[in-house]
Write a protein that holds these residues in place. Structure first.
Motif, short mmCIF file in Angstrom:
data_model
loop_
_atom_site.label_atom_id
_atom_site.label_comp_id
_atom_site.label_asym_id
_atom_site.label_seq_id
_atom_site.Cartn_x
_atom_site.Cartn_y
_atom_site.Cartn_z
N THR A 177 -4.73 -6.18 -1.60
CA THR A 177 -3.37 -6.11 -2.10
C THR A 177 -2.62 -5.02 -1.35
N GLY A 178 -1.38 -5.32 -0.99
CA GLY A 178 -0.56 -4.37 -0.27
C GLY A 178 0.05 -3.33 -1.20
N GLN A 204 -2.69 0.41 -0.09
CA GLN A 204 -3.40 -0.86 -0.25
C GLN A 204 -4.57 -0.72 -1.21
#
Length: 182
Positions: free
Chosen positions: A132-133, A88
């Motif tokens: 954000t992944g 992440q």
């Protein structure tokens, strides 16, 4: 022996050294506005002269003194990096900061350079964040307003740190924002 040239040389060296030893301010034009990219967390900020801490201070000169914006940014980056799951990414833009306490120059001329810590001056921060992944998809994003109205009620691990209230507020936010299932 003539000591005059030696004394002049020493005076010149002292003057040059004093010019380099000037106090740094967060509003200096050459002060950084972002941390170097390291790891999964990036932190940026705009001109600290526009932050509430400086704009609405009872002593703007004293409020701008030091390196507190960068110190808080480093703290946020380092603490967030330890909480992020593998892959992440967290991008943070610091929009505004108001530190705990305030200058109250009307109390006394002797106190114009003293930050008064009272419960009516809680620390506050406004952040724009994007999480954000690992797959590149945005998990969450938006503005976050941090405020610790009870900042005087908690214990502080380092009572001599002038940023202890702001750091504790950041820790609390990171626990909420980056906890599993949040």
């Amino acid at each position: 022996m003539n000591l005059r040239p030696l004394l002049l040389a020493l005076a010149l060296l002292a003057a040059v050294g004093a010019a380099d030893a000037r106090v740094r301010n967060v509003t200096d034009a050459n002060a950084p506005r972002a941390l170097p990219t390291e790891g999964p967390v990036s932190v940026r900020w705009g001109d600290p002269a526009k932050f509430s801490e400086v704009r609405y201070s009872g002593n703007r000169t004293e409020a701008a003194r030091g390196n507190w914006v960068e110190e808080l940014a480093v703290y946020l980056r380092d603490r967030a990096a330890t909480r992020l799951p593998e892959g992440q990414r967290l991008d943070v833009d610091i929009v505004d900061i108001r530190r705990a306490g305030a200058y109250e120059p009307w109390r006394s001329p002797d106190l114009q350079f003293t930050r008064i810590i009272r419960d009516l001056y809680p620390p506050r921060m406004t952040l724009n964040v994007t999480l954000t992944g690992a797959d590149g998809q945005v998990i969450t994003q938006g503005e976050r307003t941090l405020r610790d109205s009870a900042f005087l009620m908690g214990d502080s691990p380092n009572d001599s740190d002038p940023l202890r209230f702001e750091k504790r507020m950041i820790d609390r936010w990171l626990r909420q924002e980056l906890s599993p299932g949040a």
